[in-house]
Write a protein that holds these residues in place. Structure first.
Motif, short mmCIF file in Angstrom:
data_model
loop_
_atom_site.label_atom_id
_atom_site.label_comp_id
_atom_site.label_asym_id
_atom_site.label_seq_id
_atom_site.Cartn_x
_atom_site.Cartn_y
_atom_site.Cartn_z
N ASN A 541 -44.42 10.61 -26.11
CA ASN A 541 -45.43 10.86 -24.92
C ASN A 541 -45.22 9.32 -24.48
O ASN A 541 -45.21 8.95 -23.28
N GLU A 542 -45.27 8.40 -25.39
CA GLU A 542 -45.28 6.86 -24.92
C GLU A 542 -43.91 6.69 -24.36
O GLU A 542 -43.78 5.74 -23.57
N LEU A 543 -42.88 7.03 -25.06
CA LEU A 543 -41.52 6.92 -24.55
C LEU A 543 -41.32 7.45 -23.10
O LEU A 543 -40.64 6.83 -22.38
N LEU A 544 -42.12 8.78 -23.00
CA LEU A 544 -41.79 9.36 -21.81
C LEU A 544 -42.68 8.70 -20.66
O LEU A 544 -41.89 8.43 -19.51
N LYS A 545 -43.62 8.00 -20.94
CA LYS A 545 -44.35 7.15 -19.80
C LYS A 545 -43.45 6.13 -19.43
O LYS A 545 -43.38 5.77 -18.41
N GLN A 546 -42.88 5.28 -20.62
CA GLN A 546 -42.09 4.10 -20.14
C GLN A 546 -40.68 4.60 -19.20
O GLN A 546 -40.58 3.75 -18.48
N ALA A 547 -40.31 5.72 -19.70
CA ALA A 547 -39.16 6.14 -19.00
C ALA A 547 -39.55 6.48 -17.41
O ALA A 547 -39.00 6.18 -16.39
N GLU A 548 -40.77 7.24 -17.33
CA GLU A 548 -41.04 7.65 -16.03
C GLU A 548 -41.42 6.21 -15.21
O GLU A 548 -41.25 6.23 -14.07
N LYS A 549 -42.04 5.29 -15.73
CA LYS A 549 -42.25 4.14 -15.23
C LYS A 549 -40.90 3.34 -14.68
O LYS A 549 -40.93 2.90 -13.32
N LEU A 550 -40.09 3.16 -15.68
CA LEU A 550 -38.86 2.65 -15.41
C LEU A 550 -38.18 3.58 -14.13
O LEU A 550 -37.67 2.89 -13.20
N HIS A 551 -38.28 4.62 -14.13
CA HIS A 551 -37.61 5.68 -13.17
C HIS A 551 -38.24 5.23 -11.97
O HIS A 551 -37.43 5.18 -10.89
N LYS A 552 -39.61 5.11 -11.69
CA LYS A 552 -40.44 4.75 -10.59
C LYS A 552 -40.11 3.60 -10.20
O LYS A 552 -39.74 3.23 -8.85
N ASP A 553 -39.81 2.68 -10.93
CA ASP A 553 -39.53 1.29 -10.49
C ASP A 553 -38.19 1.28 -9.89
O ASP A 553 -37.89 0.42 -8.78
N LEU A 554 -37.10 1.85 -10.46
CA LEU A 554 -35.77 1.84 -9.82
C LEU A 554 -35.91 2.52 -8.42
O LEU A 554 -35.30 2.07 -7.60
N ALA A 690 -8.53 -1.19 -20.45
CA ALA A 690 -8.95 -0.09 -21.13
C ALA A 690 -10.38 0.19 -20.76
O ALA A 690 -11.37 -0.62 -20.50
N VAL A 691 -10.70 1.53 -20.41
CA VAL A 691 -11.98 1.71 -20.11
C VAL A 691 -12.62 2.89 -21.09
O VAL A 691 -12.00 3.92 -21.47
N GLU A 692 -13.64 2.47 -21.49
CA GLU A 692 -14.42 3.09 -22.47
C GLU A 692 -15.50 4.11 -21.64
O GLU A 692 -16.29 3.61 -20.90
N THR A 693 -15.31 5.31 -21.91
CA THR A 693 -16.26 6.32 -21.32
C THR A 693 -17.57 6.32 -22.08
O THR A 693 -17.42 7.02 -23.22
N LYS A 694 -18.63 6.27 -21.41
CA LYS A 694 -19.90 6.29 -21.96
C LYS A 694 -20.66 7.14 -21.07
O LYS A 694 -20.72 7.21 -19.94
N PRO A 695 -21.60 7.87 -21.80
CA PRO A 695 -22.66 8.51 -21.05
C PRO A 695 -23.39 7.50 -20.15
O PRO A 695 -23.90 6.78 -20.64
N VAL A 696 -23.51 8.00 -18.97
CA VAL A 696 -24.23 7.26 -17.92
C VAL A 696 -25.64 8.01 -17.54
O VAL A 696 -25.81 9.26 -17.40
N ALA A 697 -26.54 7.05 -17.36
CA ALA A 697 -27.83 7.75 -16.80
C ALA A 697 -27.72 8.21 -15.34
O ALA A 697 -27.08 7.49 -14.55
N THR A 698 -28.28 9.21 -15.05
CA THR A 698 -28.10 9.86 -13.70
C THR A 698 -29.49 9.91 -13.18
O THR A 698 -30.45 9.98 -13.60
N VAL A 699 -29.43 9.49 -11.81
CA VAL A 699 -30.79 9.46 -10.84
C VAL A 699 -30.42 10.34 -9.78
O VAL A 699 -29.48 10.29 -9.19
N LYS A 700 -31.32 11.47 -9.73
CA LYS A 700 -30.94 12.32 -8.28
C LYS A 700 -30.82 11.38 -7.08
O LYS A 700 -31.83 10.48 -6.95
N GLY A 701 -30.12 11.81 -6.07
CA GLY A 701 -30.09 11.04 -4.88
C GLY A 701 -29.16 11.67 -3.86
O GLY A 701 -28.76 12.75 -4.15
N LYS A 702 -29.44 11.03 -2.46
CA LYS A 702 -28.64 11.78 -1.59
C LYS A 702 -27.65 10.61 -0.91
O LYS A 702 -28.11 9.34 -1.34
N ASP A 703 -26.72 11.04 -0.14
CA ASP A 703 -25.94 10.02 0.34
C ASP A 703 -26.37 9.53 1.49
O ASP A 703 -25.86 8.89 2.32
#
Length: 785
Positions: A541-554, A690-703
């Motif tokens: 729950n604490e991690l989720l709160k931190q993630a939600e706060k980070l998401h809102k800040d972004l 050389a390009v290392e492919t890593k998982p990237v965080a996604t954020v919902k958005g529109k163009d």
């Protein structure tokens, strides 16, 4: 509800605490007669009434409910032609004044656009009765004395009284100041006996003054004599007093008749003030115990979050989460004595009775309570000496009565079910009784010591085991309720901690069956697993709160970027437009000067040349475009590949290509954002080795950019709702968790229409008015799912 159940669950004590918060005998009467309701609509209305009162107390702190009296007996006597006393009329006037104050107070709240429909409706039912209140106020003072201003006749009579009394006093004072007075009088004072002025004369001089003897001292040495010279004056005074009393009675009869004329309106005032006093008493009690408004249902669901027993001190009570009626209809609680099992039963029972009585409950916001047709409880030591019944027999009498009346809409609370008899037979009876109640569809919570019932929850669908936690280290209960985990015996651990020899404990273990040991070990494992799960849940729950706060800040930063971008573009357009306008004006001025020169100096400047000059100036005017020009040259020359570093022209930001989608657009990673961009909107920068492919965080958005607020002020009603519908859809696509809709205050029609639409929107989680700093009731803040 049975009176015995209300007493066993201590609901009577709740009413005693409620009585501490009433303001009048009217509210006290309603609090004393308070009983749980069994109709969902009535319960919800009672809860709404309390919630409105809580809102008013939160905003205003206090309510003008002083000066209220139970004037119903006065009204009845006035209706049949009786004369009310000045004190009774004062109470009538005070109650009318209180109703006017309360009505004005509620009207002020509604003018501030505070939503209190129930209180507003109640206040409208009270007729002000200004004329009656003024008539009483002008005739009688707060102490119940009839004033001179009550009538012209009374004022005249009292002036006459004061004049006559002054003359009598003057005559008597001349007597007591005479040279012989000191010898003949016991004391040089004027006093009153039988409403007549007298002087204290010594026994031996009784014949000197003549007149009438009205009294004598206890020793008989002093006589209180009305001298003959003032008898006539006293007679005149007495006559005026009689007339004064007759005039007072006439005034009181007239005022009483007016009270009788308004008996219907006064009855309504008494009823409404009684309701208001009771509502605010419930609100004040709820504030004292830090209670909240529960959601109500008639489907037997109970969801209590951090529920507390309302009669236990806040410093001592342990809050617990209690769920019942959704996935299971029966809870069997096991655990040691004094561990809190009975407190848990009473907490659920009391919260149920309080909620059904319109009282808020001592639990966190969001808790849910059910409306039951009946609540049954078999709690405590029911031994009856009068009826020669043992504890077991008394319990069975109660249980038989419960089984005879239980139904699907009942809540049944059993404390130590089957106790007081042989353990084997008691456990068998307990299981059978639980099965019988379970078949009826009732909601059941039972506590027990029997180990056989620990397996009951595993063998029956719809039954949940629970226990009260015991700390072996401190040898004391924690009073925490553990759902899903049966209680286990701690006898061996406790004995060991208290110093019992290990050999004795080992011998005791050999007498316990392997099955029992296995069950105890399983329960211990469950307890440890539950504790570990709770720790991990809290961390998650604490991690989720931190993630939600980070998401809102972004999201906030992205929105600020878009808003700043739009603002800069707008400023650039305005600046360019100003420059162009200035250039045009200057060109026009040049042309005017050229024409003037041709006319005045006969210069060889042709008209068509002037027209060509103006045309060239207009052609030179730059055309503004909302979008930047694409760098077509670069996009055509380079074949894009995953990993290429590119510049997205629309945003002016550098990112890297991830992959090409089916619609021939590229997924571009810009910081933490991932978006789809066409090749025409990209400028190639470089290709990494050389390009290392890593998982990237996604954020919902529109163009395209969606603002955080929608302004509807000045819109027509239909157009506004159409814009709201489209805006909510855009905000959902943009992934916004919260948006604001500005509708203004005005008449409230647009605000109501918007909120009615939001109520029925499947993607709207919640909505509220803005805070004082956000715009108040002129803005609605919407939380999206």
């Amino acid at each position: 509800m049975q009176e015995r159940v209300l007493k066993v669950l201590e609901f009577t004590k709740i009413k005693e605490h409620l009585l501490e918060h009433v303001s009048s005998s009217l509210g006290k009467e309603k609090a004393i007669s308070l009983k749980p309701l069994t109709n969902l609509e009535e319960v919800m209305k009672a809860q709404e009434e309390t919630d409105e009162a809580v809102k008013v107390l939160r905003l205003k702190g206090n309510v003008p409910l002083s000066g209220i009296f139970d004037i119903r007996p006065h009204i009845k006597r006035a209706v049949i032609g009786g004369m009310l006393s000045p004190q009774e009329l004062t109470q009538v006037g005070s109650t009318i004044h209180a109703s006017r104050q309360m009505r004005r107070f509620i009207e002020d709240l509604t003018e501030e656009e505070i939503e209190i429909p129930i209180l507003a409706q109640l206040s409208l039912e009270m007729i002000p009765l200004v004329e009656l209140h003024e008539a009483i106020r002008m005739a009688i003072d707060e102490n119940g004395e009839v004033l001179d201003s009550a009538s012209d006749a009374l004022r005249t009579l009292r002036n006459q009284l004061r004049t006559r009394e002054s003359r009598v006093r003057e005559k008597l004072e001349s007597m007591i100041r005479s040279s012989n007075a000191q010898k003949m009088l016991s004391d040089a004072i004027i006093t009153i006996r039988n409403d007549r002025f007298v002087i204290p004369v010594k026994q031996e001089y009784r014949g000197h003054y003549g007149g009438i003897i009205h009294d004598q001292s206890s020793s008989g040495q002093t006589l209180f004599i009305e001298p003959q010279t003032i008898v006539q004056l006293n007679n005149e005074l007495q006559g005026i007093r009689v007339k004064e009393q007759q005039e007072i009675e006439r005034i009181l009869i007239e005022l009483s008749a007016q009270v009788g004329e308004y008996h219907a309106e006064l009855d309504v005032i008494v009823k409404v003030l009684s309701d208001l006093d009771f509502m605010f008493a419930k609100a004040r009690y709820g504030k004292k115990i830090k209670a909240t408004k529960p959601k109500m249902n008639d489907e037997g669901r109970i969801s209590l979050f951090k529920a507390r027993h309302p009669l236990i001190s806040a410093d001592e009570v342990v809050p617990n989460d209690i769920m019942l009626g959704k996935n299971y209809s029966t809870i069997v609680i096991t655990g040691p004595n004094t561990g809190g099992k009975t407190v848990t039963l009473k907490t659920v029972g009391l919260c149920t009775l309080m909620a059904q009585s319109g009282l808020q409950i001592p639990a966190l916001d969001g808790s849910e309570m059910a409306v039951f047709g009946s609540v049954f409880a078999d709690i405590g030591d029911e031994q009856s000496i009068e009826q020669s019944l043992s504890t077991f027999s008394s319990h069975m009498v109660n249980i038989v009565d419960i089984l005879n009346h239980v139904s699907y809409d009942s809540l049944v609370l059993f404390d130590e079910l089957g106790a007081g008899t042989d353990p084997g037979e008691g456990a068998a009876l307990a299981i059978s009784i639980l099965d019988e109640v379970y078949k009826c569809g009732a909601r059941v919570i039972a506590t027990t010591h029997y180990p056989e019932l620990k397996a009951y929850g595993y063998n029956r669908e719809g039954v949940m085991n629970a226990s009260v936690e015991f700390d072996v280290e401190t040898l004391s209960p924690t009073y925490r309720l553990l759902m899903g985990v049966p209680g286990r015996s701690n006898a061996f651990e406790i004995s060991k901690r208290l110093g019992l020899k290990e050999a004795v404990i080992d011998t005791a273990r050999t007498h316990v069956s392997a099955d029992s040991n296995q069950v105890e070990n399983m329960i211990a494992s469950l307890e440890e697993s539950k504790r570990q799960a709770e720790v991990e849940r809290d961390e998650a729950n604490e991690l989720l709160k931190q993630a939600e706060k980070l998401h809102k800040d972004l999201q906030k930063q992205v929105m600020e970027y878009y808003e700043q971008k739009d603002e800069l573009e707008e400023k650039a357009k305005e600046k360019a437009s100003d420059i162009i306008e200035s250039a045009k004006k200057e060109a026009e001025q040049i042309i005017k000067e050229l024409r003037k020169l041709r006319i005045e100096k006969q210069a060889e400047v042709k008209e068509h040349e002037l027209i060509d000059a103006r045309k060239r100036l207009e052609d030179a005017t730059p055309i503004l475009s909302k979008k930047k020009k694409k760098n077509v040259q670069n996009t055509q020359k380079h074949s894009f590949q995953p990993g290429d570093e590119v510049k997205v022209l629309t945003f002016g930001q550098v990112g890297s290509l991830i992959k090409k989608s089916a619609d021939k657009e590229w997924h571009v990673q810009i910081g933490i954002l991932k978006m789809k961009v066409s090749e025409e909107d990209m400028e190639f920068i470089k290709s990494p080795k050389a390009v290392e492919t890593k998982p990237v965080a996604t954020v919902k958005g529109k163009d395209f950019h969606v603002k955080l607020e929608l302004d509807l002020r000045g819109e027509r009603f239909e157009d506004a709702l159409s814009r709201v519908e489209k805006y909510i859809d855009d905000a959902l696509l943009a992934g916004y968790p919260r948006v604001s809709i500005i509708h203004g205050k005005g008449t409230g029609a647009l605000r109501q229409g918007v909120q009615e639409y939001l109520k029925n929107h499947r993607s709207v989680k919640n909505f509220r008015f803005g805070d004082a700093g956000e715009g108040g009731t002129g803005i609605t803040v919407v939380e999206l799912k």
